[in-house]
Design a protein around this motif. Structure first.
Motif, PDB file in Angstrom:
ATOM      1  N   GLN A  34     -13.210  31.033  54.729  1.00 45.43           N
ATOM      2  CA  GLN A  34     -14.485  30.387  55.044  1.00 45.43           C
ATOM      3  C   GLN A  34     -15.429  30.524  53.862  1.00 45.43           C
ATOM      4  OE1 GLN A  34     -16.728  31.902  58.425  1.00 45.43           O
ATOM      5  NE2 GLN A  34     -17.632  29.881  58.765  1.00 45.43           N
TER       6      GLN A  34
ATOM      7  N   LEU B   2     -15.368  34.310  52.770  1.00 46.29           N
ATOM      8  CA  LEU B   2     -15.095  35.213  53.886  1.00 46.29           C
ATOM      9  C   LEU B   2     -13.683  34.895  54.378  1.00 46.29           C
ATOM     10  CD1 LEU B   2     -16.270  37.322  55.951  1.00 46.29           C
ATOM     11  CD2 LEU B   2     -16.870  35.355  57.378  1.00 46.29           C
TER      12      LEU B   2
ATOM     13  N   GLN C 118      -0.076  31.038  59.039  1.00 47.24           N
ATOM     14  CA  GLN C 118       0.121  31.765  60.287  1.00 47.24           C
ATOM     15  C   GLN C 118       1.455  32.502  60.238  1.00 47.24           C
ATOM     16  OE1 GLN C 118       1.354  29.839  64.271  1.00 47.24           O
ATOM     17  NE2 GLN C 118      -0.885  29.979  64.365  1.00 47.24           N
TER      18      GLN C 118
ATOM     19  N   PHE D 167     -10.830  36.357  66.777  1.00 49.47           N
ATOM     20  CA  PHE D 167     -11.106  36.545  65.356  1.00 49.47           C
ATOM     21  C   PHE D 167     -11.624  37.949  65.065  1.00 49.47           C
ATOM     22  CE2 PHE D 167     -10.680  32.533  63.122  1.00 49.47           C
ATOM     23  CZ  PHE D 167     -10.635  31.612  64.156  1.00 49.47           C
ATOM     24  N   GLY D 168     -11.293  38.425  63.878  1.00 49.63           N
ATOM     25  CA  GLY D 168     -11.928  39.622  63.357  1.00 49.63           C
ATOM     26  C   GLY D 168     -13.245  39.253  62.699  1.00 49.63           C
ATOM     27  N   SER D 169     -13.930  40.252  62.174  1.00 46.49           N
ATOM     28  CA  SER D 169     -15.224  40.009  61.527  1.00 46.49           C
ATOM     29  C   SER D 169     -15.082  39.591  60.071  1.00 46.49           C
ATOM     30  CB  SER D 169     -16.110  41.245  61.626  1.00 46.49           C
ATOM     31  OG  SER D 169     -16.482  41.466  62.970  1.00 46.49           O
TER      32      SER D 169
ATOM     33  N   TYR E 273      -7.218  32.841  71.135  1.00 49.22           N
ATOM     34  CA  TYR E 273      -7.463  33.127  69.723  1.00 49.22           C
ATOM     35  C   TYR E 273      -8.632  34.092  69.605  1.00 49.22           C
ATOM     36  CZ  TYR E 273      -5.779  30.469  65.580  1.00 49.22           C
ATOM     37  OH  TYR E 273      -5.142  30.012  64.459  1.00 49.22           O
TER      38      TYR E 273
ATOM     39  N   GLY F 123     -14.225  21.990  62.724  1.00 52.75           N
ATOM     40  CA  GLY F 123     -15.088  20.925  62.247  1.00 52.75           C
ATOM     41  C   GLY F 123     -16.272  21.494  61.490  1.00 52.75           C
TER      42      GLY F 123
ATOM     43  N   PHE G 242     -19.327  25.928  65.902  1.00 52.90           N
ATOM     44  CA  PHE G 242     -18.248  25.097  65.384  1.00 52.90           C
ATOM     45  C   PHE G 242     -17.432  24.530  66.534  1.00 52.90           C
ATOM     46  CE2 PHE G 242     -18.415  26.001  60.902  1.00 52.90           C
ATOM     47  CZ  PHE G 242     -18.913  27.289  60.797  1.00 52.90           C
TER      48      PHE G 242
ATOM     49  N   LEU H  91     -10.956  35.382  57.192  1.00 55.68           N
ATOM     50  CA  LEU H  91     -10.889  35.722  58.608  1.00 55.68           C
ATOM     51  C   LEU H  91      -9.457  35.787  59.077  1.00 55.68           C
ATOM     52  CD1 LEU H  91     -13.665  33.239  59.731  1.00 55.68           C
ATOM     53  CD2 LEU H  91     -13.846  35.732  59.915  1.00 55.68           C
TER      54      LEU H  91
ATOM     55  N   ARG I 239     -15.296  40.005  53.235  1.00 58.34           N
ATOM     56  CA  ARG I 239     -16.076  39.209  52.273  1.00 58.34           C
ATOM     57  C   ARG I 239     -15.575  39.520  50.876  1.00 58.34           C
ATOM     58  NH1 ARG I 239     -18.726  34.764  52.142  1.00 58.34           N
ATOM     59  NH2 ARG I 239     -19.830  35.328  54.045  1.00 58.34           N
TER      60      ARG I 239
ATOM     61  N   PHE J 274      -7.773  26.784  57.529  1.00 58.44           N
ATOM     62  CA  PHE J 274      -6.507  27.441  57.847  1.00 58.44           C
ATOM     63  C   PHE J 274      -5.686  27.683  56.591  1.00 58.44           C
ATOM     64  CE2 PHE J 274      -3.033  28.519  60.609  1.00 58.44           C
ATOM     65  CZ  PHE J 274      -1.884  28.013  60.025  1.00 58.44           C
TER      66      PHE J 274
ATOM     67  N   TYR K 120      -7.659  32.577  57.785  1.00 59.53           N
ATOM     68  CA  TYR K 120      -8.567  31.486  57.463  1.00 59.53           C
ATOM     69  C   TYR K 120      -9.455  31.898  56.287  1.00 59.53           C
ATOM     70  CZ  TYR K 120      -7.491  29.047  61.812  1.00 59.53           C
ATOM     71  OH  TYR K 120      -6.857  28.372  62.823  1.00 59.53           O
TER      72      TYR K 120
ATOM     73  N   LYS L  49     -20.338  37.937  61.229  1.00 54.55           N
ATOM     74  CA  LYS L  49     -19.293  38.134  62.227  1.00 54.55           C
ATOM     75  C   LYS L  49     -18.286  36.994  62.190  1.00 54.55           C
ATOM     76  CE  LYS L  49     -22.219  40.706  65.439  1.00 54.55           C
ATOM     77  NZ  LYS L  49     -22.705  40.808  66.848  1.00 54.55           N
ATOM     78  N   GLY L  50     -17.160  37.219  62.828  1.00 51.20           N
ATOM     79  CA  GLY L  50     -16.174  36.173  62.962  1.00 51.20           C
ATOM     80  C   GLY L  50     -16.542  35.241  64.106  1.00 51.20           C
TER      81      GLY L  50
ATOM     82  N   GLY M 241     -16.917  25.459  57.463  1.00 54.65           N
ATOM     83  CA  GLY M 241     -16.109  25.960  58.559  1.00 54.65           C
ATOM     84  C   GLY M 241     -14.868  26.656  58.028  1.00 54.65           C
ATOM     85  N   PRO M 242     -14.263  27.521  58.817  1.00 51.71           N
ATOM     86  CA  PRO M 242     -13.029  28.193  58.381  1.00 51.71           C
ATOM     87  C   PRO M 242     -11.914  27.181  58.100  1.00 51.71           C
ATOM     88  CG  PRO M 242     -13.978  29.286  60.302  1.00 51.71           C
ATOM     89  CD  PRO M 242     -14.714  27.991  60.129  1.00 51.71           C
TER      90      PRO M 242
END
Lengths: 114, 112
Positions: free
Chosen positions: A37, A88, A48, A105-107, A103, B103, B89, A90, A110, A45, A35, B42-43, A42-43
């Motif tokens: 961001q 960022l 995948q 997520f990693g951190s 799901y 969103g 989110f 992700l 950046r 997509f 993703y 963070k994620g 918002g992230p």
């Protein structure tokens, strides 16, 4: 049990360069999603990977490409960097027993393009 | 870390009060919905989820409500704490593969 790990954490690149970001999924997970961001958003997509193949892709140009290795880790490559690629990035992983429901997520990495 | 909530709508809540964060989703075919919390640097972190055959689901201090008629989700946080300060989110998944669409987030600020 390590979660999703991404490297590097921060990166500065010059416009026109290429970059590779890395992701190791959570133990037991076989699917990796990437993703983007942007700040304040918002992230979004990107794509995948499952069984070393790109399974789904979002609305991103071909400059964005990826790879998944036999150990399920993944790379995201971006060519010909633009200032607008600053964001960022992700990585999220999921597994056979807990698909989207699990799901993780990693951190993130950046990326700053100057 | 750098804030992810720079241009997001902000909800300010007094510590101890209840918070309600709303979200409109886009795809009427979505069958699974998730709320994520993202702290600075963070994620996103999973909070709670709900499937489309339900209209309410409760967790620890959190409740998600789903109104499919108007394509609306809400997240209720009871007795909001300073540690709840983050960007929240909503996200949706439309069957099949695990693509999750996010969103617009809401920044929650808890006032001590």
């Amino acid at each position: 049990d390590a979660g999703v790990t991404q490297s590097p954490t921060h990166l500065i690149k010059t416009r026109g360069q290429q970059v590779t970001l890395r992701c190791s999924p959570k133990s037991g997970h076989d699917t990796v999603s990437w993703y983007q961001q942007a700040l304040g958003q918002g992230p979004q997509f990107i794509f995948q990977y499952y069984e070393e193949e790109e399974r789904q892709r979002g609305n991103f140009p071909d400059r964005f490409s990826g790879h998944q290795f036999p150990n399920y880790s993944s790379e995201l490559n971006v060519n010909a960097l633009l200032l607008g690629d600053s964001a960022l990035y992700l990585c999220a992983s999921s597994g056979p027993k807990d698909r989207v429901y699990g799901y993780t997520f990693g951190s993130g990495t950046r990326l700053t393009v100057v | 870390g750098e804030s992810v909530g720079l241009h997001l709508p902000t909800l300010s809540v007094q510590e101890g009060d209840n918070s309600i964060i709303n979200c409109a989703y886009s795809n009427s075919a979505s069958d699974y919905f998730i709320w994520y919390k993202q702290e600075s640097g963070k994620g996103p972190q999973f909070i709670i989820d709900i499937r489309s055959n339900m209209d309410k689901r409760q967790g620890q201090r959190v409740t998600v409500l789903l109104n499919k008629t108007v394509k609306h989700l809400s997240l209720q946080i009871a007795a909001t704490q300073p540690g709840d300060s983050a960007v929240y989110f909503c996200a949706e998944n439309t069957g099949g593969y695990q693509k999750v669409t996010f969103g617009t987030g809401t920044k929650l600020q808890v006032i001590p």
